[in-house]
Scaffold this motif. Structure first.
Motif, PDB file in Angstrom:
ATOM      1  N   ILE A   8       0.860  -1.172   0.000  1.00 19.45           N
ATOM      2  CA  ILE A   8       0.000   0.000   0.000  1.00 19.45           C
ATOM      3  C   ILE A   8       0.901   1.228   0.000  1.00 19.45           C
ATOM      4  CG2 ILE A   8      -1.828   1.239   1.233  1.00 19.45           C
ATOM      5  CD1 ILE A   8      -2.085  -1.644   2.768  1.00 19.45           C
ATOM      6  N   ARG A  37      -8.406  -7.527  -1.616  1.00 15.11           N
ATOM      7  CA  ARG A  37      -8.470  -6.103  -1.969  1.00 15.11           C
ATOM      8  C   ARG A  37      -9.570  -5.386  -1.188  1.00 15.11           C
ATOM      9  NH1 ARG A  37      -5.590  -4.135  -6.073  1.00 15.11           N
ATOM     10  NH2 ARG A  37      -4.534  -5.625  -7.423  1.00 15.11           N
ATOM     11  N   THR A  38     -10.703  -6.024  -1.056  1.00 12.23           N
ATOM     12  CA  THR A  38     -11.812  -5.413  -0.318  1.00 12.23           C
ATOM     13  C   THR A  38     -11.423  -5.168   1.130  1.00 12.23           C
ATOM     14  OG1 THR A  38     -13.454  -6.437  -1.763  1.00 12.23           O
ATOM     15  CG2 THR A  38     -14.206  -5.736   0.425  1.00 12.23           C
ATOM     16  N   GLN A  39     -10.800  -6.146   1.760  1.00  8.19           N
ATOM     17  CA  GLN A  39     -10.399  -5.998   3.154  1.00  8.19           C
ATOM     18  C   GLN A  39      -9.317  -4.936   3.305  1.00  8.19           C
ATOM     19  OE1 GLN A  39      -9.304  -9.651   5.083  1.00  8.19           O
ATOM     20  NE2 GLN A  39      -9.025  -8.672   7.064  1.00  8.19           N
ATOM     21  N   ASP A  48      -8.756  -2.390   1.301  1.00  9.80           N
ATOM     22  CA  ASP A  48      -9.378  -1.084   1.067  1.00  9.80           C
ATOM     23  C   ASP A  48     -10.090  -0.589   2.324  1.00  9.80           C
ATOM     24  OD1 ASP A  48     -10.094   1.073  -0.838  1.00  9.80           O
ATOM     25  OD2 ASP A  48     -12.134   0.371  -0.407  1.00  9.80           O
ATOM     26  N   GLU A  49     -10.777  -1.477   2.997  1.00  3.39           N
ATOM     27  CA  GLU A  49     -11.445  -1.100   4.253  1.00  3.39           C
ATOM     28  C   GLU A  49     -10.426  -0.682   5.316  1.00  3.39           C
ATOM     29  OE1 GLU A  49     -13.977  -3.282   7.754  1.00  3.39           O
ATOM     30  OE2 GLU A  49     -14.424  -3.875   5.682  1.00  3.39           O
ATOM     31  N   CYS A  63      -7.507   0.598   4.787  1.00  2.00           N
ATOM     32  CA  CYS A  63      -6.972   1.906   4.391  1.00  2.00           C
ATOM     33  C   CYS A  63      -7.938   3.025   4.784  1.00  2.00           C
ATOM     34  CB  CYS A  63      -6.701   1.938   2.895  1.00  2.00           C
ATOM     35  SG  CYS A  63      -5.281   0.952   2.393  1.00  2.00           S
ATOM     36  N   ARG A  64      -9.217   2.828   4.490  1.00  2.00           N
ATOM     37  CA  ARG A  64     -10.206   3.860   4.813  1.00  2.00           C
ATOM     38  C   ARG A  64     -10.372   4.049   6.319  1.00  2.00           C
ATOM     39  NH1 ARG A  64     -14.855   1.975   3.452  1.00  2.00           N
ATOM     40  NH2 ARG A  64     -14.231   0.091   2.377  1.00  2.00           N
ATOM     41  N   ARG A  82      -4.101   9.916  -0.347  1.00  2.00           N
ATOM     42  CA  ARG A  82      -4.664   8.923  -1.244  1.00  2.00           C
ATOM     43  C   ARG A  82      -3.770   7.693  -1.167  1.00  2.00           C
ATOM     44  NH1 ARG A  82      -3.230  11.969  -6.895  1.00  2.00           N
ATOM     45  NH2 ARG A  82      -1.004  12.149  -6.500  1.00  2.00           N
ATOM     46  N   TYR A  83      -4.285   6.572  -1.631  1.00  2.00           N
ATOM     47  CA  TYR A  83      -3.495   5.347  -1.553  1.00  2.00           C
ATOM     48  C   TYR A  83      -3.726   4.487  -2.794  1.00  2.00           C
ATOM     49  CZ  TYR A  83      -7.924   3.318   0.009  1.00  2.00           C
ATOM     50  OH  TYR A  83      -9.247   2.930   0.094  1.00  2.00           O
ATOM     51  N   THR A  84      -2.716   3.678  -3.089  1.00  2.00           N
ATOM     52  CA  THR A  84      -2.819   2.658  -4.131  1.00  2.00           C
ATOM     53  C   THR A  84      -2.462   1.324  -3.505  1.00  2.00           C
ATOM     54  OG1 THR A  84      -0.540   3.008  -4.855  1.00  2.00           O
ATOM     55  CG2 THR A  84      -2.257   4.250  -6.013  1.00  2.00           C
ATOM     56  N   VAL A  85      -3.060   0.270  -4.027  1.00  2.00           N
ATOM     57  CA  VAL A  85      -2.879  -1.069  -3.465  1.00  2.00           C
ATOM     58  C   VAL A  85      -2.420  -2.023  -4.569  1.00  2.00           C
ATOM     59  CG1 VAL A  85      -4.037  -2.994  -2.323  1.00  2.00           C
ATOM     60  CG2 VAL A  85      -4.687  -0.649  -1.734  1.00  2.00           C
TER      61      VAL A  85
END
Length: 86
Positions: A7, A57-59, A61-62, A64-65, A75-78
Motif C-alpha cells: 500500500i 483487496r476489499t479488506q 481497502d477497508e 486503508c479507509r 490517497r493510496y494505491t494497493v
C-alpha cells in the motif's frame, strides 16, 4: 490463499508536505540543486489470508479507509500479489 500486499500512501494534490519541503530545501546544500517537487510518502506491506484476490483487496481497502490512510489529506494505491509457497 495468501496475498502479499503493498500500500502506497501519498498526499492529495494541493496538500502541504512539510517533510518533502524540508528535504527539497536541504538538497541544494548537499550538491543536488537539480531536484524539485520532493514528496515524502509511506509504504505499508502486509500478508493477508483471503479466499480470493478480490476479497483481499476489499479488506485492504477497508483497512486503508479506517486506519492506514487519512482520506482528508491522503490517497493510496494497493498492489496485491499471490504468495507462491516455496
Amino acid at each position: 490463499m495468501r496475498y502479499a500486499v503493498r500500500i502506497d500512501v501519498t498526499h492529495l494534490p494541493g496538500v502541504l508536505d512539510p517533510q518533502g519541503a524540508t528535504v527539497e530545501r536541504a538538497l541544494p546544500a548537499l550538491g543536488y540543486a537539480n531536484v524539485s517537487e520532493v514528496s515524502i510518502a509511506k509504504t505499508i506491506r502486509l500478508v493477508i489470508d483471503a479466499a480470493s484476490e478480490a476479497a483481499a483487496r476489499t479488506q485492504v481497502d477497508e483497512m486503508c479507509r479506517r486506519i492506514l490512510a487519512n482520506p482528508v489529506i491522503e490517497r493510496y494505491t494497493v498492489d496485491v500479489d499471490e504468495v507462491v509457497p516455496t
